[in-house]
Design an enzyme around this catalytic site. Sequence first.
Site, short mmCIF file in Angstrom:
data_model
loop_
_atom_site.label_atom_id
_atom_site.label_comp_id
_atom_site.label_asym_id
_atom_site.label_seq_id
_atom_site.Cartn_x
_atom_site.Cartn_y
_atom_site.Cartn_z
N HIS A 72 0.96 -1.20 -0.07
CA HIS A 72 -0.14 -0.07 -0.15
C HIS A 72 0.67 1.27 0.09
O HIS A 72 0.48 2.41 -0.22
CB HIS A 72 -1.04 0.03 1.39
CG HIS A 72 -2.29 0.50 0.88
ND1 HIS A 72 -3.50 0.36 1.53
CD2 HIS A 72 -2.62 1.45 -0.09
CE1 HIS A 72 -4.25 0.88 1.07
NE2 HIS A 72 -3.75 1.79 0.04
N ASP B 282 -10.14 -0.27 3.55
CA ASP B 282 -9.06 -0.73 4.27
C ASP B 282 -9.52 -0.96 5.50
O ASP B 282 -10.21 -0.69 6.02
CB ASP B 282 -7.92 0.11 4.34
CG ASP B 282 -6.44 -0.61 4.37
OD1 ASP B 282 -6.38 -1.59 5.11
OD2 ASP B 282 -5.42 0.06 4.01
N HIS C 191 -7.13 -1.28 7.83
CA HIS C 191 -6.09 -0.48 8.62
C HIS C 191 -6.26 0.88 8.24
O HIS C 191 -6.89 1.58 7.24
CB HIS C 191 -4.86 -0.86 8.18
CG HIS C 191 -4.57 -2.41 8.25
ND1 HIS C 191 -4.69 -3.13 7.21
CD2 HIS C 191 -4.47 -2.99 9.41
CE1 HIS C 191 -4.57 -4.54 7.80
NE2 HIS C 191 -4.29 -4.53 9.03
N ASP D 163 -3.70 3.14 8.12
CA ASP D 163 -2.47 3.50 7.14
C ASP D 163 -2.17 5.03 7.45
O ASP D 163 -1.48 5.74 6.76
CB ASP D 163 -2.49 3.18 5.82
CG ASP D 163 -2.63 1.61 5.35
OD1 ASP D 163 -2.46 0.83 6.35
OD2 ASP D 163 -3.13 1.11 4.41
N HIS E 206 3.79 0.78 4.36
CA HIS E 206 2.63 0.42 3.67
C HIS E 206 1.78 0.82 4.89
O HIS E 206 0.30 0.88 4.77
CB HIS E 206 2.30 -0.94 3.20
CG HIS E 206 2.27 -2.04 4.34
ND1 HIS E 206 1.62 -3.13 4.23
CD2 HIS E 206 2.76 -2.06 5.50
CE1 HIS E 206 1.61 -4.09 5.03
NE2 HIS E 206 2.17 -3.46 6.01
N ASP F 81 -7.33 -1.54 -0.69
CA ASP F 81 -6.72 -2.53 -0.33
C ASP F 81 -7.41 -3.99 0.00
O ASP F 81 -8.62 -3.59 0.59
CB ASP F 81 -6.11 -2.09 1.42
CG ASP F 81 -5.31 -2.98 1.94
OD1 ASP F 81 -5.07 -4.30 1.94
OD2 ASP F 81 -4.67 -2.23 3.05
N ASP G 101 -7.25 -6.47 1.93
CA ASP G 101 -7.42 -6.55 3.29
C ASP G 101 -8.60 -5.97 4.01
O ASP G 101 -9.27 -6.47 5.18
CB ASP G 101 -6.30 -6.70 4.07
CG ASP G 101 -5.88 -5.21 4.81
OD1 ASP G 101 -6.84 -4.43 4.70
OD2 ASP G 101 -4.45 -5.15 4.87
N GLU H 264 -2.07 -4.72 -1.93
CA GLU H 264 -1.82 -5.92 -1.07
C GLU H 264 -2.10 -7.34 -1.36
O GLU H 264 -2.36 -8.09 -0.54
CB GLU H 264 -2.55 -5.35 0.05
CG GLU H 264 -2.14 -4.22 0.79
CD GLU H 264 -0.66 -4.34 1.54
OE1 GLU H 264 -0.11 -5.37 1.75
OE2 GLU H 264 0.15 -3.27 1.76
N1 LIG Z 1 -1.64 -1.53 4.10
C1 LIG Z 1 -1.43 -2.29 5.01
N2 LIG Z 1 -1.82 -3.69 5.07
N3 LIG Z 1 -1.19 -1.97 6.26
C2 LIG Z 1 -1.01 -2.48 7.51
C3 LIG Z 1 -0.58 -1.83 8.53
C4 LIG Z 1 -0.36 -2.51 9.98
C5 LIG Z 1 0.05 -1.71 11.00
N4 LIG Z 1 -1.03 -0.77 11.36
C6 LIG Z 1 1.33 -1.28 10.81
O1 LIG Z 1 1.48 0.20 10.75
O2 LIG Z 1 2.30 -1.93 10.64
MN LIG Z 2 -3.85 -0.40 3.52
MN LIG Z 3 -4.90 -3.03 5.07
#
Ligand SMILES: NC(=[NH2+])NCCC[C@H](N)C(=O)O
Ligand SMILES: [Mn+2]
Ligand SMILES: [Mn+2]
Length: 299
Positions: A101, A123, A125, A127, A140, A226, A228, A271
């Site tokens: 990402h 997402d 998350h 991010d 990411h 994303d 996920d 991702e």
């Molecule tokens: N784009 C993604 N899959 N991001 C996941 C981030 C997970 C976690 N918050 C981190 O900073 O590591």
């Molecule tokens: Mn992401």
């Molecule tokens: Mn994510």
Amino acid sequence: MERNVKILGAPTDYGANRRGVDMGPSAIRYAGLADELTSAGVSVEDAGDLSVPHHATHDPDAGSDNAKHLHEVREVTTTLADAVSTALADGWTPLALGGDHSIAIGSMVGSARDADIGVVWFDAHGDYNTPETSPSGNVHGMPLAAALGVGDFEATDWANASGLSAENVAIVGLRDVDKTEAAAIRDSDITAFTMSDIDERGIVEVTNDALDVATDGTDGVHISLDLDWLDPREAPGVGTPVRGGATYREAHEAMELVAESGAMRSFELVEVNPILDQHNETAELATELAASALGKRIL
Ligand SMILES: NC(=[NH2+])NCCC[C@H](N)C(=O)O
Ligand SMILES: [Mn+2]
Ligand SMILES: [Mn+2]
């Protein structure tokens, strides 16, 4: 609206802690992206893969612990931003294929070069970590903060280049946020719709609200998907899966609303990790959702 889509592969994993996400563009193409988009009624040109710093010497733990491989991420970001803005100037809708990402920094900077943009970020998350708040050091987990110039990222030129304002950013489907990151999102002007919001209000209202946030006063919207965001039962081939995500139906509905809004300026699918996938089903899902976001309908 007549749309011409330019596919831009960004085969990079420098922002992630799991190798394999750099094979995402191949997996998504192999799943039949071009045909699927053609069936959505758009014309498609695949520009191939962008060049990414060499892999032989890649050590996932190299660089600063706070922001691993930031140098390589910056290189990919610059290349992708140029490709995205050139595609737009030539009348294409750019569709970037990640890769992790972190490529979103490049997509957003490129998309914003000649326009004011909003962003809808699908997402699990946020991010929205910065090098000082990130528990992992994986970039990411930081692209939204980077494009908005938060914390350490204030010193980079990304926020200036994107001109992005947090008032026009909406996250949809949030369910896994780090502690300091959560506080930072709450204190920001970003609009965050969690999975609870989707449970309570339904995907239609939430997605339409997110699109309203991103279109308000802007020229167009960058859609960042994303994989996920979806529940791992539907999308197992991702590096950071989190239970309790969007269902297959919710995801299609949301993408159909994106198409209906007519607001998409640029798009990315990120991702997808074929090494962690089962029979390429996550890549196949990504192609289907891309088609829905570009106008494919059941009837
Ligand atoms: N784009 C993604 N899959 N991001 C996941 C981030 C997970 C976690 N918050 C981190 O900073 O590591
Ligand atoms: Mn992401
Ligand atoms: Mn994510």
